[in-house]
Structure formats: structure tokens, C-alpha cells
Write a protein that holds these residues in place. Structure first.
Motif, PDB file in Angstrom:
ATOM      1  N   LEU A 157       0.824  -5.525 -11.558  1.00  0.00           N
ATOM      2  CA  LEU A 157      -0.399  -4.929 -12.101  1.00  0.00           C
ATOM      3  C   LEU A 157      -1.598  -5.317 -11.238  1.00  0.00           C
ATOM      4  O   LEU A 157      -2.442  -4.469 -10.914  1.00  0.00           O
ATOM      5  N   LEU A 158      -1.674  -6.594 -10.859  1.00  0.00           N
ATOM      6  CA  LEU A 158      -2.739  -7.048  -9.964  1.00  0.00           C
ATOM      7  C   LEU A 158      -2.651  -6.345  -8.611  1.00  0.00           C
ATOM      8  O   LEU A 158      -3.673  -5.958  -8.029  1.00  0.00           O
ATOM      9  N   ALA A 159      -1.418  -6.199  -8.101  1.00  0.00           N
ATOM     10  CA  ALA A 159      -1.228  -5.549  -6.802  1.00  0.00           C
ATOM     11  C   ALA A 159      -1.655  -4.087  -6.837  1.00  0.00           C
ATOM     12  O   ALA A 159      -2.155  -3.549  -5.840  1.00  0.00           O
ATOM     13  N   LEU A 279      -6.189   5.565   3.292  1.00  0.00           N
ATOM     14  CA  LEU A 279      -6.702   4.197   3.300  1.00  0.00           C
ATOM     15  C   LEU A 279      -5.815   3.234   2.525  1.00  0.00           C
ATOM     16  O   LEU A 279      -5.886   2.016   2.718  1.00  0.00           O
ATOM     17  N   TYR A 280      -4.968   3.784   1.665  1.00  0.00           N
ATOM     18  CA  TYR A 280      -4.123   2.948   0.807  1.00  0.00           C
ATOM     19  C   TYR A 280      -2.703   2.778   1.369  1.00  0.00           C
ATOM     20  O   TYR A 280      -1.826   2.270   0.684  1.00  0.00           O
ATOM     21  N   GLN A 281      -2.505   3.205   2.632  1.00  0.00           N
ATOM     22  CA  GLN A 281      -1.171   3.182   3.230  1.00  0.00           C
ATOM     23  C   GLN A 281      -0.585   1.767   3.273  1.00  0.00           C
ATOM     24  O   GLN A 281       0.546   1.549   2.841  1.00  0.00           O
ATOM     25  N   GLN A 282      -1.345   0.810   3.802  1.00  0.00           N
ATOM     26  CA  GLN A 282      -0.837  -0.557   3.924  1.00  0.00           C
ATOM     27  C   GLN A 282      -0.602  -1.202   2.564  1.00  0.00           C
ATOM     28  O   GLN A 282       0.369  -1.931   2.367  1.00  0.00           O
ATOM     29  N   ALA A 283      -1.493  -0.904   1.617  1.00  0.00           N
ATOM     30  CA  ALA A 283      -1.319  -1.448   0.265  1.00  0.00           C
ATOM     31  C   ALA A 283      -0.036  -0.915  -0.358  1.00  0.00           C
ATOM     32  O   ALA A 283       0.699  -1.654  -1.032  1.00  0.00           O
ATOM     33  N   ALA A 284       0.252   0.364  -0.119  1.00  0.00           N
ATOM     34  CA  ALA A 284       1.481   0.965  -0.652  1.00  0.00           C
ATOM     35  C   ALA A 284       2.717   0.352  -0.002  1.00  0.00           C
ATOM     36  O   ALA A 284       3.726   0.087  -0.671  1.00  0.00           O
ATOM     37  N   ILE A 285       2.639   0.102   1.309  1.00  0.00           N
ATOM     38  CA  ILE A 285       3.765  -0.525   2.018  1.00  0.00           C
ATOM     39  C   ILE A 285       4.028  -1.923   1.471  1.00  0.00           C
ATOM     40  O   ILE A 285       5.182  -2.296   1.213  1.00  0.00           O
ATOM     41  N   PHE A 288       5.682  -1.613  -2.120  1.00  0.00           N
ATOM     42  CA  PHE A 288       7.086  -1.193  -2.136  1.00  0.00           C
ATOM     43  C   PHE A 288       7.985  -2.201  -1.420  1.00  0.00           C
ATOM     44  O   PHE A 288       9.176  -2.303  -1.745  1.00  0.00           O
ATOM     45  N   THR A 289       7.440  -2.964  -0.481  1.00  0.00           N
ATOM     46  CA  THR A 289       8.222  -4.034   0.154  1.00  0.00           C
ATOM     47  C   THR A 289       8.589  -5.094  -0.878  1.00  0.00           C
ATOM     48  O   THR A 289       9.748  -5.511  -0.976  1.00  0.00           O
ATOM     49  N   ASN A 290       7.599  -5.519  -1.640  1.00  0.00           N
ATOM     50  CA  ASN A 290       7.829  -6.574  -2.644  1.00  0.00           C
ATOM     51  C   ASN A 290       8.702  -6.083  -3.795  1.00  0.00           C
ATOM     52  O   ASN A 290       9.622  -6.783  -4.229  1.00  0.00           O
ATOM     53  N   SER A 291       8.416  -4.892  -4.299  1.00  0.00           N
ATOM     54  CA  SER A 291       9.166  -4.397  -5.463  1.00  0.00           C
ATOM     55  C   SER A 291      10.618  -4.090  -5.105  1.00  0.00           C
ATOM     56  O   SER A 291      11.527  -4.393  -5.885  1.00  0.00           O
ATOM     57  N   SER A 292      10.859  -3.509  -3.936  1.00  0.00           N
ATOM     58  CA  SER A 292      12.247  -3.233  -3.540  1.00  0.00           C
ATOM     59  C   SER A 292      13.021  -4.528  -3.348  1.00  0.00           C
ATOM     60  O   SER A 292      14.213  -4.614  -3.662  1.00  0.00           O
ATOM     61  N   GLY A 293      12.327  -5.564  -2.843  1.00  0.00           N
ATOM     62  CA  GLY A 293      12.985  -6.850  -2.646  1.00  0.00           C
ATOM     63  C   GLY A 293      13.452  -7.486  -3.939  1.00  0.00           C
ATOM     64  O   GLY A 293      14.537  -8.066  -4.006  1.00  0.00           O
TER      65      GLY A 293
END
Length: 327
Positions: A157-159, A279-285, A288-293
Motif C-alpha cells: 500500500l505504501l509502495a 514517469l511511473y515506469q521505474q516505480a512500476a518495475i 512488480f519486482t518485489n511482488s513477483s518475488g
């Protein structure tokens, strides 16, 4: 009665094997940090650009390694805590005092490593989380599970809150960060290449150590939630009855595997910029990196347990065969 190390025949060898595999994955993820100024890029949220074959290596690590193995290692830490405390109680030791002594030692080693050697230390985070686990050990398993899920949801939620920042505000912030990053990068490289140890140490205290400690309240959320999942598993004694719980593990694998691989595909699409989010590309990456992990962690663990148990059984069978031949 003096506490002594656990006899080898009482250790869960499968967990030691998985722990070693997880450490290898963590090492692979940290290799870029050993040989590049990637910390400054991460500090100012500026993407680090790779060239040539490094681009494909980075993509591989992002999709299949990053965020997957630290979650496994964190899970095993919580699991190990639960097993340690239970066995200490069975031997009538003061379990909380023994665990606290271990965590105090881990914290001192971690802070020493963080301050005098490398910003990427994780031991101090694990030690603080280890102290917090003591408040959950005597709770009901349902309570532990709810806290684990709740903390993980709160972290995401914070992310996700950064996606609600207005585009013009985010653009101004990114431009400011980029300007600060360019100046900081020049000084960072100069210090690492030319400064003596004392100058380097004083520089790091402000540039690396302080930001890492300030980020601790946020970074501990995903780690501690995995601790709680591991503690829950220990309290339920699931790893002691892997074969009996095979159907349960298969259900977990089905759910987490489908979710994890879906998130990984989305991550690949974002990383390759097939899907652009401005502008939100890196935030999205990062999201999804953390959640997929997290999901792939629970998908990967059961097969590791099955294969490790099989290898250990095979090893015992081979050893017995050799002994029989000698006799």
C-alpha cells in the motif's frame, strides 16, 4: 545446564541446502553493487543503464533472481527462529535469552559491517526483526499469519502511494533528483577511487550509512513479514511432515505460481518497455519486482524441499550400500 550446538543428526539438512541456494541468489543480485556506483543511482531513483551483454544479464537477474532469494532466506530465518525457540524450550533453556543473545551479536556484526565496510549489509535488519519475533512466538498461529499478511499488504500500500503523486510534481522531483545525482555521482566516484580509508569512511557515514538507517522502518516490512510466514510454518510443524502435507503445498504452489509468473510476465513487459508507464515506469518495475518475488518464493520452496529430501535419501542409500559392500 549449558547450551551446546545442535548435533548434526538433529539438523534439518534440507533447510541448510535451501539456505545455501538462497545465499547464492543473494550474492548474484549484489554483484553489481560490488563493482559499480549503483547505490547513488538507487538513492536518487535514477535508472542505471547497462550496455551490451550486461543488459541481458540484468534482465535475467531482475526476472528470475532479484526479490526471489532474499524472500526465501528471510522465510528460512523466521522458520529457524521458531525451530530454535521450540527446541530450546524442550531442553528447558531460557529460550528468549538465548535468542536475544544471538540477535545482539548479529546486530553488532551487522552495524560494524554497515559502518566500516559496505552499505548493503542486511544483518542489522535481520537482527532487529529477530528481536521483534519474540513478541509473536507465543501468539496463536492464526494471529501470526494475519500479521504477516497485514504487514505485507501495508508495505505494498505504501509502495503504491507514489502512483497517486501528480505527474507535474513527480516530474519536478525527478528533474531535481537527476541534477543532484549528477553532482553526487562525481563526488562518489572520486571518493571511492582516490580517498584514503578514513576520508572514505567519513564520506560514507553521511552518504551511505545514514540513508540506509533512515530507510530501515520501510525496508523491514517485507523482511519481517517473511519472518512471520516462516515462524507460522515452524509453529505448524509443516516442514517436519513434508510428505503428509504434500496436497497443501501443491495448492499453495498452484496459487502462488500462477500469480507469480503472471506478475513476472508483466515485469518483463515493463522492463522491455513494451508497456510504457511514463514517469511511473521505474516505480512500476520496483513494485512488480518485489511482488513477483514474494509469490515465487512460495512457489519455489516446496520443490526445493522435495528435491533436497530426495537427494538426502539418495545420499543415505548410497552410503548404506557402500557400508554393506565393505562388510
Amino acid at each position: 545446564m549449558n547450551p551446546s550446538p545442535l548435533p548434526l543428526n538433529e539438523r534439518l539438512a534440507a533447510l541448510d541446502i535451501i539456505r545455501g541456494i538462497a545465499l547464492l541468489g543473494i550474492f548474484l543480485v549484489n554483484i553489481p553493487a560490488f563493482a559499480s556506483p549503483i547505490f547513488i543511482f538507487q538513492l536518487y531513483d535514477v535508472p542505471y543503464e547497462y550496455k551490451g551483454v550486461d543488459t541481458y544479464i540484468d534482465l535475467f537477474l531482475l526476472l528470475f533472481v532479484q526479490g526471489k532469494f532474499f524472500t526465501i532466506f528471510s522465510f528460512l530465518f523466521g522458520l529457524g527462529c521458531g525451530i530454535f525457540l521450540r527446541r530450546a524450550e524442550e531442553r528447558h533453556y531460557f529460550a528468549a535469552a538465548l535468542w536475544s543473545r544471538r540477535m545482539a551479536s548479529l546486530l553488532l556484526i551487522g552495524l560494524f559491517h554497515l559502518v566500516f565496510f559496505w552499505y548493503g549489509d542486511i544483518l542489522h535488519v535481520y537482527a532487529i526483526g529477530g528481536f521483534l519475533l519474540l513478541f509473536f512466538y507465543n501468539r496463536k498461529t492464526k494471529t501470526i499469519l494475519l500479521w504477516a499478511i497485514g504487514l505485507l499488504c501495508f508495505f505494498y500500500l505504501l509502495a503504491c502511494m507514489q502512483f497517486f503523486i501528480p505527474a507535474h510534481v513527480l516530474q519536478e522531483a525527478q528533474l531535481e533528483y537527476k541534477a543532484l545525482h549528477e553532482h553526487a555521482l562525481t563526488q562518489y566516484l572520486s571518493t571511492y577511487r582516490q580517498a584514503d580509508y578514513l576520508s572514505w569512511l567519513l564520506y560514507r557515514l553521511n552518504v551511505e550509512v545514514v540513508p540506509m538507517l533512515l530507510n530501515l522502518p520501510f525496508s523491514i516490512f517485507p523482511v519481517f513479514s517473511m519472518f512471520l510466514f516462516g515462524l507460522y510454518t515452524a509453529k505448524k510443524e509443516l516442514v517436519h511432515n513434508i510428505e503428509q502435507n504434500r496436497s497443501f503445498f501443491k495448492k499453495i504452489q498452484l496459487i502462488t505460481g500462477a500469480t507469480g509468473f503472471t506478475l513476472t510476465i508483466i515485469l518483463a513487459i515493463l522492463k522491455l518497455e513494451i508497456l510504457k508507464y511514463g514517469l511511473y515506469q521505474q516505480a512500476a518495475i520496483h513494485l512488480f519486482t518485489n511482488s513477483s518475488g514474494i509469490f515465487l518464493c512460495f512457489f519455489i520452496l516446496p520443490p526445493y524441499c522435495y528435491s533436497c529430501n530426495f537427494l538426502l535419501t539418495l545420499r543415505c542409500w548410497v552410503c548404506l550400500s557402500i557400508v554393506e559392500q565393505w562388510h
